[in-house]
Design an enzyme around this catalytic site. Structure first.
Site, mmCIF file in Angstrom:
data_model
loop_
_atom_site.group_PDB
_atom_site.id
_atom_site.type_symbol
_atom_site.label_atom_id
_atom_site.label_comp_id
_atom_site.label_asym_id
_atom_site.label_seq_id
_atom_site.Cartn_x
_atom_site.Cartn_y
_atom_site.Cartn_z
ATOM 1 N N TRP A 191 -57.262 -10.813 87.327
ATOM 2 C CA TRP A 191 -58.222 -11.898 87.177
ATOM 3 C C TRP A 191 -57.474 -13.191 86.789
ATOM 4 C CZ3 TRP A 191 -59.479 -14.771 82.724
ATOM 5 C CH2 TRP A 191 -60.511 -15.703 82.923
ATOM 6 N N ARG A 435 -68.312 -5.875 81.832
ATOM 7 C CA ARG A 435 -69.156 -7.072 81.786
ATOM 8 C C ARG A 435 -70.631 -6.736 81.543
ATOM 9 N NH1 ARG A 435 -70.732 -12.214 85.166
ATOM 10 N NH2 ARG A 435 -69.592 -13.813 84.071
ATOM 11 N N LYS A 468 -73.477 -19.140 96.574
ATOM 12 C CA LYS A 468 -72.240 -18.545 96.045
ATOM 13 C C LYS A 468 -72.561 -17.095 95.680
ATOM 14 C CE LYS A 468 -69.037 -19.009 92.117
ATOM 15 N NZ LYS A 468 -68.773 -19.830 90.919
ATOM 16 N N ASP A 470 -71.483 -13.799 94.222
ATOM 17 C CA ASP A 470 -70.477 -13.322 93.269
ATOM 18 C C ASP A 470 -70.502 -11.796 93.192
ATOM 19 O OD1 ASP A 470 -68.533 -13.522 91.301
ATOM 20 O OD2 ASP A 470 -69.726 -14.773 89.953
ATOM 21 N N ASP A 540 -60.821 -17.938 89.467
ATOM 22 C CA ASP A 540 -61.451 -18.599 88.319
ATOM 23 C C ASP A 540 -60.459 -19.485 87.581
ATOM 24 O OD1 ASP A 540 -63.972 -17.668 88.648
ATOM 25 O OD2 ASP A 540 -63.907 -16.175 87.052
HETATM 26 C C1 DGJ Z 1 -67.446 -15.362 87.974
HETATM 27 C C2 DGJ Z 1 -67.182 -16.511 88.897
HETATM 28 O O1 DGJ Z 1 -65.902 -16.430 89.421
HETATM 29 C C3 DGJ Z 1 -67.414 -17.808 88.146
HETATM 30 O O2 DGJ Z 1 -67.107 -18.900 88.973
HETATM 31 C C4 DGJ Z 1 -68.837 -17.856 87.704
HETATM 32 O O3 DGJ Z 1 -69.691 -17.901 88.817
HETATM 33 C C5 DGJ Z 1 -69.157 -16.647 86.843
HETATM 34 N N1 DGJ Z 1 -68.799 -15.418 87.499
HETATM 35 C C6 DGJ Z 1 -70.620 -16.606 86.499
HETATM 36 O O4 DGJ Z 1 -70.958 -15.465 85.832
#
Ligand code: DGJ
Length: 740
Positions: A191, A435, A468, A470, A540
């Site tokens: 990550w 998470r 987006k 995720d 991120d």
């Molecule tokens: C992980 C993503 O990579 C972030 O940009 C953001 O959207 C968060 N999750 C939100 O929980």
């Protein structure tokens, strides 16, 4: 482009002048792949490329025959392409040539994303069918050769005919190479440290990367690249295998006792099993094999072109992607309508085109422990609903985008309370926490149906033009209540197929929505998702200096238009580092550009800078998003204090070079950056961004200069060497070249 069949030698030669594959049916009807690489002349017999079996006890046990799709149990002890058991439980298979067929174009793969053609004359597909008499197993091995690219794609279909089969290992492709004089490159990380480029020479034995996380992962990208030891960015031979798949994968190289190399890539076998009843078949994901003799840059260009033009699809494939502002790092979960509208208004005033509302808009989600699965607006935060918010945003002249994480469910959610069996887990066994959320079993059609309906209601209920998507945790305790115990091996792949099906339905139902994939950043940044979402959130980690390495590595296979890249606030939320706002922008512009900060908290100087950044990016957007990218000076080289890359417009009319100082030193070494990809005969005017009075680096942008000169002598940044030494850390300059 042709597929030449020479009946005498039973040889098939796929050739387009850029790359060649030579297949041959051996005397015992085994299919051999004698060559995959440099273009070879047609009209010739290549039997001499096959090793002559050494008779040893009357058998050819252990000789490195370059099988096109090796099986086990018949004397080849290297890593196989296929392990399958017939009714007697034996895993010995001897598939033998039965027939072959050539068709124009490229067939789609059932349920799987793949590269495509827009007209049948862009590619030719060879299918060779092999059969194993004892088990009734049939293999359809496909090679597609693109006419204008050094690219061959491969996939395999396994068919059970007379009896049931259990598949244990089914690779997408195996390629045997006649030597081991290669260096292996992989993209590894975790990550916020995705796509770290690692190199190691091949040596005897096996080296593998894989994912068993249910997603392709941040730990390893489903990509294997080989380069010859002298190969650099611009010269030399390189071979790359990229798997069009988003789930568990294995990519492996084995050097045997004869110093020959076998590569294999496909679905990870220890987390896979598949049962085929008679009449049923299984098709592997596609692997894209690129070859180049123009260095790693040539290899990347081949992948970039194919992924941009014939993997990505839909309305947004060729369109300018909007400059967005995402509220995540500005607010996290803490927002209401007025705060969002204030952020959006301020962003609009800066020139931003798309406002993206990230996590926290649904259920009662004030932290990551609740509400995933309940895709209903949180009226505590947005009392008038999503549609009303979206309309206020669009009334500002902005597009509106929304975050979702459809594959997840929170234990604290109405969805989980109604359907606890939809979450992946082993009955009676505690679920591993990650998470504070669980993964839905998308292998179950009813789960995909529910999500398609729920998200259709969300997308149709407001003017949403960007999503987006995720995915924030790996799969643990893999088990599906939708499958009987003896078919649990199918669970992981079925979940990936279900995810693709959900993507397919939503992208077809909402063709005007721009989808961006995300998985805690780049934990599922792979070609499989590029087929649905033409851009992905690269990481991120938004720190500009970290991003140099991440974007450098990612660009090994993925084009700039696939990489979301944003300017965020300082101190950076991931590293605490403070970098100039121009540097953050100069890195993020080499991607799909955006912002991830609170624009209402900016100083006047920052606002002026951002307006200027947006103006520059907008002017050169087509080049940044669809140009040809060249890596010039690696941020990974510990002996350097700078990095550089450039992008050249598709029509060659302009190019933009990015040069970045990392840690500055006194009495600095020479800093010259030789350019690539320009027209040697053309003359270019040069300008530098940002314009800084008295900038000691400015003399690099004197001009006009020819492409040949810029290739040979480069941009010269060291004319005011000692003044440049006082620039401080983390500087960046863009040099814009315009053809006269
Ligand atoms: C992980 C993503 O990579 C972030 O940009 C953001 O959207 C968060 N999750 C939100 O929980």
């Amino acid at each position: 482009m042709t597929v030449e069949w020479r009946p005498d030698g039973r040889q098939l030669h796929l050739a387009n002048g850029l790359v060649s594959c030579v297949l041959r049916v051996a005397d015992d009807d085994a299919l051999l792949l004698l060559h995959h690489g440099a273009p070879l002349p047609l009209g010739q017999d290549y039997a001499h490329l096959a090793p002559t079996p050494t008779p040893r006890h009357g058998e050819r046990v252990g000789d490195p025959m370059p099988s096109a799709y090796p099986t086990s149990g018949i004397g080849d002890f290297r890593i196989p392409a296929l392990l399958a058991r017939g009714p007697d439980g034996a895993s010995t298979l001897r598939p033998q040539y039965r027939s072959h067929a050539v068709e124009p174009g490229k067939p789609a793969l059932p349920g799987l994303p793949s590269t495509y053609v827009e007209s049948p004359d862009e590619a030719e597909t060879l299918t060779v069918t092999l059969g194993d008499d004892l088990t009734g197993l049939f293999l359809d091995l496909r090679w597609t050769l693109y006419r204008d690219r050094p690219i061959v794609t491969r996939s395999a279909t396994i068919r059970a005919t007379t009896a049931a089969l259990d598949l244990d290992t089914v690779m997408s492709a195996v390629i045997d190479l006649p030597d081991d004089d290669w260096i292996l490159l992989t993209l590894d990380g975790t990550w916020a440290r995705e796509a770290e480029l690692h190199e190691r020479p091949l040596i005897h034995g096996r080296v593998a990367i894989d994912s068993t996380r249910g997603i392709s992962s941040a730990q390893h990208n489903p990509l294997l690249v080989l380069r010859r030891p002298p190969t650099d960015e611009a010269h030399g031979e390189a071979l790359g295998l990229s798997l069009v798949y988003s789930g568990n994968f294995l990519a492996e190289a084995e050097v045997d006792s004869f110093a020959t190399t076998r590569l294999r890539i496909g679905i990870e076998p220890t987390t896979f099993g598949w049962h085929l009843d008679p009449g049923a078949s299984f098709t592997t994901p596609e692997v894209v094999v690129a070859w180049s003799d123009a260095g790693l840059g040539g290899l990347s260009a081949a992948f970039h072109g194919l992924f941009r033009e014939r993997l990505a699809r839909g309305t947004w494939r060729d369109r300018d992607r909007p400059i967005l502002l995402n509220n995540w790092e500005a607010t996290y979960y803490d927002f209401d309508t007025e705060r969002l509208v204030a952020i959006a208004t301020s962003a609009r005033d800066l020139g931003v085109e798309l406002f993206v509302l990230d996590d926290g808009w649904f259920g009662h989600r004030d932290a990551d422990d609740t509400s995933l699965g309940d895709w209903v607006v949180d009226r505590r935060k947005l009392p008038d609903g999503l549609d009303a918010l979206a309309r206020r945003i669009t009334d500002l002249g902005l597009r509106f985008g929304l975050w979702i994480e459809p594959e997840m469910v929170s234990p604290d959610s109405d969805l989980f309370r109604a359907h606890p069996d939809w979450a992946i887990g082993v009955p009676g066994r505690e679920r591993t926490q990650s998470r504070r959320q669980l993964v839905l079993d998308l292998g179950r059609p009813e789960v995909v149906d529910h999500l398609a309906d729920a998200l259709t209601a969300v997308f149709a209920g407001a003017p949403i033009s960007y999503v987006k998507w995720d995915m924030n945790r790996p799969v643990t305790e893999p088990y599906s209540l939708g499958l009987p115990p003896e078919r649990q091996g199918e669970m992981a792949h079925r979940a990936v197929l279900g995810m693709y099906e959900l993507y397919r339905r939503l992208t077809e139902r909402f063709p005007d929505i721009l989808f961006e994939s995300c998985a805690s950043g780049g934990a599922r940044f792979d070609p499989g998702l590029l087929a649905f979402a033409p851009q992905g959130w690269t990481s991120d980690d938004t720190d500009a200096i970290e991003r140099l390495a991440i974007q450098w590595g990612t660009s090994l296979a993925y084009p700039l238009g696939a990489m979301g890249a944003h300017v965020s606030a300082v101190p950076n939320h991931q590293t605490g580092r403070v970098t100039p706002i121009a540097t953050r922008a100069a890195v993020a512009m080499f991607g799909v550009f955006g912002y991830e900060l609170d624009p209402t908290a900016l100083t006047d100087d920052e606002r002026t800078a951002i307006r200027d950044q947006i103006a520059l990016y907008t002017r050169h957007r087509a080049t940044f998003q669809r140009g040809t990218f060249h890596r010039l000076a690696s941020p990974l080289d510990p002996s350097r204090r700078h990095a550089a890359w450039m992008v050249v417009a598709a029509d060659g009319a302009e190019a933009i070079v990015g040069v970045y100082g990392t840690l500055n030193r006194p009495t600095p070494e020479s800093l010259r950056v030789r350019l690539r990809g320009l027209d040697p005969a053309a003359t270019y005017t040069l300008s530098m961004w940002p314009e800084i009075p008295g900038d000691p680096l400015a003399p690099a942008a004197t001009g006009p200069r020819t492409g040949a000169d810029l290739h040979a002598t480069g941009l010269v940044f060291d004319r005011e060497r000692h003044a440049a030494a006082t620039l401080g850390d983390f500087w960046a300059r863009l040099i814009v070249l315009e053809r006269r």
